[in-house]
Design a protein around this motif. Structure first.
Motif, PDB file in Angstrom:
ATOM      1  N   SER A   1       0.933  -1.244   0.060  1.00  9.39           N
ATOM      2  CA  SER A   1      -0.120   0.243   0.003  1.00  9.39           C
ATOM      3  C   SER A   1       0.814   1.213  -0.086  1.00  9.39           C
ATOM      4  O   SER A   1       0.321   2.334  -0.291  1.00  9.39           O
ATOM      5  CB  SER A   1      -0.823   0.079   1.215  1.00  9.39           C
ATOM      6  N   TRP A   2       2.198   1.166   0.140  1.00  9.51           N
ATOM      7  CA  TRP A   2       3.062   2.419   0.461  1.00  9.51           C
ATOM      8  C   TRP A   2       3.583   2.671  -1.126  1.00  9.51           C
ATOM      9  O   TRP A   2       4.318   3.818  -1.002  1.00  9.51           O
ATOM     10  CB  TRP A   2       4.196   2.216   1.360  1.00  9.51           C
ATOM     11  N   LEU A   3       3.504   1.731  -1.976  1.00  7.86           N
ATOM     12  CA  LEU A   3       4.147   1.921  -3.452  1.00  7.86           C
ATOM     13  C   LEU A   3       3.639   3.456  -3.780  1.00  7.86           C
ATOM     14  O   LEU A   3       4.570   3.964  -4.542  1.00  7.86           O
ATOM     15  CB  LEU A   3       3.919   0.693  -4.221  1.00  7.86           C
ATOM     16  N   PRO A   4       2.649   3.840  -3.861  1.00  9.89           N
ATOM     17  CA  PRO A   4       2.199   5.018  -4.563  1.00  9.89           C
ATOM     18  C   PRO A   4       2.765   6.407  -4.041  1.00  9.89           C
ATOM     19  O   PRO A   4       3.536   7.223  -4.675  1.00  9.89           O
ATOM     20  CB  PRO A   4       0.444   5.063  -4.550  1.00  9.89           C
ATOM     21  N   MET A   5       2.794   6.394  -2.658  1.00 10.57           N
ATOM     22  CA  MET A   5       3.240   7.562  -2.232  1.00 10.57           C
ATOM     23  C   MET A   5       4.909   7.349  -2.221  1.00 10.57           C
ATOM     24  O   MET A   5       5.819   8.493  -2.206  1.00 10.57           O
ATOM     25  CB  MET A   5       3.181   7.553  -0.441  1.00 10.57           C
ATOM     26  N   ALA A   6       5.654   6.264  -2.071  1.00  9.67           N
ATOM     27  CA  ALA A   6       6.889   6.074  -2.325  1.00  9.67           C
ATOM     28  C   ALA A   6       7.341   6.469  -3.761  1.00  9.67           C
ATOM     29  O   ALA A   6       8.372   7.121  -3.871  1.00  9.67           O
ATOM     30  CB  ALA A   6       7.226   4.635  -1.945  1.00  9.67           C
ATOM     31  N   ALA A   7       6.380   6.072  -4.644  1.00  6.83           N
ATOM     32  CA  ALA A   7       6.659   6.420  -6.110  1.00  6.83           C
ATOM     33  C   ALA A   7       6.613   7.773  -6.228  1.00  6.83           C
ATOM     34  O   ALA A   7       7.700   8.602  -7.069  1.00  6.83           O
ATOM     35  CB  ALA A   7       5.835   5.802  -7.093  1.00  6.83           C
ATOM     36  N   LYS A   8       5.607   8.610  -5.617  1.00  8.80           N
ATOM     37  CA  LYS A   8       5.805  10.142  -5.709  1.00  8.80           C
ATOM     38  C   LYS A   8       7.401  10.847  -5.214  1.00  8.80           C
ATOM     39  O   LYS A   8       7.680  11.504  -5.465  1.00  8.80           O
ATOM     40  CB  LYS A   8       4.580  10.516  -5.048  1.00  8.80           C
ATOM     41  N   ALA A   9       7.436  10.047  -4.066  1.00  7.95           N
ATOM     42  CA  ALA A   9       8.513  10.745  -3.027  1.00  7.95           C
ATOM     43  C   ALA A   9       9.790  10.426  -4.168  1.00  7.95           C
ATOM     44  O   ALA A   9      10.670  11.490  -4.143  1.00  7.95           O
ATOM     45  CB  ALA A   9       8.742   9.817  -1.980  1.00  7.95           C
ATOM     46  N   LEU A  10       9.847   9.311  -4.923  1.00  5.25           N
ATOM     47  CA  LEU A  10      11.143   9.204  -5.663  1.00  5.25           C
ATOM     48  C   LEU A  10      11.127  10.149  -6.743  1.00  5.25           C
ATOM     49  O   LEU A  10      12.355  10.484  -7.338  1.00  5.25           O
ATOM     50  CB  LEU A  10      11.251   7.590  -6.162  1.00  5.25           C
ATOM     51  N   TRP A  11       9.793  10.414  -7.521  1.00  7.85           N
ATOM     52  CA  TRP A  11       9.971  11.519  -8.401  1.00  7.85           C
ATOM     53  C   TRP A  11      10.482  12.741  -7.927  1.00  7.85           C
ATOM     54  O   TRP A  11      11.057  13.608  -8.695  1.00  7.85           O
ATOM     55  CB  TRP A  11       8.492  11.641  -8.868  1.00  7.85           C
ATOM     56  N   LEU A  12      10.095  13.034  -6.594  1.00  7.84           N
ATOM     57  CA  LEU A  12      10.617  14.404  -5.936  1.00  7.84           C
ATOM     58  C   LEU A  12      12.068  14.314  -5.855  1.00  7.84           C
ATOM     59  O   LEU A  12      12.762  15.340  -6.168  1.00  7.84           O
ATOM     60  CB  LEU A  12       9.915  14.645  -4.624  1.00  7.84           C
ATOM     61  N   VAL A  13      12.617  13.237  -5.305  1.00  3.64           N
ATOM     62  CA  VAL A  13      14.122  12.975  -5.364  1.00  3.64           C
ATOM     63  C   VAL A  13      14.797  13.026  -6.528  1.00  3.64           C
ATOM     64  O   VAL A  13      15.848  13.638  -6.873  1.00  3.64           O
ATOM     65  CB  VAL A  13      14.171  11.677  -4.491  1.00  3.64           C
ATOM     66  N   HIS A  14      14.195  12.678  -7.619  1.00  6.80           N
ATOM     67  CA  HIS A  14      14.561  12.802  -8.987  1.00  6.80           C
ATOM     68  C   HIS A  14      14.632  14.153  -9.665  1.00  6.80           C
ATOM     69  O   HIS A  14      15.663  14.555 -10.048  1.00  6.80           O
ATOM     70  CB  HIS A  14      14.125  11.867 -10.007  1.00  6.80           C
ATOM     71  N   ALA A  15      13.561  15.154  -9.269  1.00  5.24           N
ATOM     72  CA  ALA A  15      13.645  16.323  -9.694  1.00  5.24           C
ATOM     73  C   ALA A  15      14.836  17.224  -9.036  1.00  5.24           C
ATOM     74  O   ALA A  15      15.182  18.102  -9.423  1.00  5.24           O
ATOM     75  CB  ALA A  15      12.333  16.840  -9.122  1.00  5.24           C
ATOM     76  N   LEU A  16      15.028  16.615  -7.477  1.00 11.61           N
ATOM     77  CA  LEU A  16      16.070  17.442  -6.890  1.00 11.61           C
ATOM     78  C   LEU A  16      17.353  17.156  -7.531  1.00 11.61           C
ATOM     79  O   LEU A  16      18.446  17.953  -7.513  1.00 11.61           O
ATOM     80  CB  LEU A  16      15.858  17.091  -5.440  1.00 11.61           C
ATOM     81  N   TRP A  17      17.459  15.993  -7.911  1.00 18.06           N
ATOM     82  CA  TRP A  17      18.780  15.248  -8.535  1.00 18.06           C
ATOM     83  C   TRP A  17      18.964  16.125  -9.690  1.00 18.06           C
ATOM     84  O   TRP A  17      20.270  16.678  -9.768  1.00 18.06           O
ATOM     85  CB  TRP A  17      18.656  13.984  -8.584  1.00 18.06           C
ATOM     86  N   GLU A  18      18.057  16.302 -10.534  1.00 19.97           N
ATOM     87  CA  GLU A  18      18.216  17.113 -11.941  1.00 19.97           C
ATOM     88  C   GLU A  18      18.713  18.460 -11.704  1.00 19.97           C
ATOM     89  O   GLU A  18      19.324  19.153 -12.399  1.00 19.97           O
ATOM     90  CB  GLU A  18      17.093  16.803 -12.644  1.00 19.97           C
ATOM     91  N   ARG A  19      18.172  19.195 -10.506  1.00 20.65           N
ATOM     92  CA  ARG A  19      18.407  20.543 -10.317  1.00 20.65           C
ATOM     93  C   ARG A  19      19.854  20.554  -9.849  1.00 20.65           C
ATOM     94  O   ARG A  19      20.422  21.728 -10.187  1.00 20.65           O
ATOM     95  CB  ARG A  19      17.755  20.979  -9.064  1.00 20.65           C
ATOM     96  N   THR A  20      20.528  19.848  -9.424  1.00 21.62           N
ATOM     97  CA  THR A  20      21.879  19.933  -8.967  1.00 21.62           C
ATOM     98  C   THR A  20      23.058  19.021  -9.862  1.00 21.62           C
ATOM     99  O   THR A  20      24.170  18.906  -9.554  1.00 21.62           O
ATOM    100  CB  THR A  20      22.122  19.087  -7.764  1.00 21.62           C
TER     101      THR A  20
END
Length: 274
Positions: A91-110
């Motif tokens: 059940s935690w997979l949808p929120m975890a997927a969204k969190a990983l997209w956020l981390v990926h966006a932060l990585w692209e900024r740097t």
């Protein structure tokens, strides 16, 4: 992880609504939930690629993720007891997927370009090289200083030993002279070879003086030559031969002739006449 979350959410929606409506309609509802979530993710990624950000889009994306997670948690709690743990585990997979997209966006900024990474690596390598060279130089200077101190210490020890031996030899010789002077037989032998200063009085033989002696007064130097007389002498000596003498030859003949003048005045006179 996003794809797995979408598949699980679609399966739960179809299982729930399949009993109350045709499965095709339930499939459309599930695809609508997953499609909305995927659309918000795609739009957010597009904004991030352009260097922009939209808070409402981010909020909508988190709402879709929370809805998918809520669907999975509700299904786990309302389903059979044997499968509760399995559904809660995913059940935690949808929120975890969204969190990983956020981390990926932060990585692209740097993220940096390959040229920038090469430049950074070159700077770091240069710093490491300079540090290694500095350490090697310090070690070499330390070894050199240690070797110099060892050599100086050993030389000083040798000099001290030589001085100690010399002082010991001088002390022994002086002691021997003192014994010879105080001996009766030696005194009579020395008296026989000394000159009497006063008749019937034997002069006492004294030891030579070992220590500082009186200074001998210096000989008085003649009157200093004037600049005109010095110029005349320098010019005569310089032109005494053809070709004219050099400064060194002139200075040597000047002093050989018994004249006296400081090196500064003699060179100044040479410059004036030459």
């Amino acid at each position: 992880m996003t794809a797995v979350s979408m598949v699980l959410t679609l399966a739960v929606v179809v299982m729930w609504l399949g009993e109350a409506m045709p499965k095709s309609v339930a499939l459309v509802v599930g695809l609508g939930l997953d499609g909305g979530w995927l659309a918000t993710l795609a739009y957010e990624r597009r904004l991030a690629a352009q260097g922009d950000h939209s808070t409402p889009v981010t909020v909508v994306g988190w709402v879709f993720g929370a809805a998918a997670t809520g669907v999975l948690v509700t299904h786990a709690l309302m389903g059979e007891k044997e499968s509760v743990g399995a559904w809660l585990a995913v059940s935690w997979l949808p929120m975890a997927a969204k969190a990983l997209w956020l981390v990926h966006a932060l990585w692209e900024r740097t993220s940096l370009t390959p040229d920038a990474l090469d430049a950074i690596q070159g700077i770091q390598q240069e710093a490491r090289d300079e540090a290694a060279v500095a350490r090697a130089r310090l070690r070499s200077e330390a070894v050199t200083e240690e070797t110099r101190l060892t050599a100086v210490t050993q030389a000083g020890a040798r000099v001290a030993r030589v001085q100690a031996k010399t002082a010991e030899a001088l002390a022994e010789a002086w002691s021997t002279l003192e014994k010879a002077r105080q001996g009766e037989d030696t005194g009579r032998a020395l008296t026989s070879v000394t000159t009497r200063v006063t008749p019937d009085v034997t002069p006492r033989w004294e030891l030579p003086v070992w220590g500082p002696s009186e200074a001998v007064p210096a000989l008085e130097s003649g009157p200093a030559l004037t600049d005109e007389a010095l110029d005349v002498l320098v010019d005569e000596i310089r032109r005494s031969e053809v070709p004219a003498l050099s400064y060194r030859e002139m200075a040597a003949r000047f002093r050989t002739a018994g004249h006296s003048a400081s090196e500064v005045r003699l060179r100044a006179a040479w410059k004036r006449v030459a």
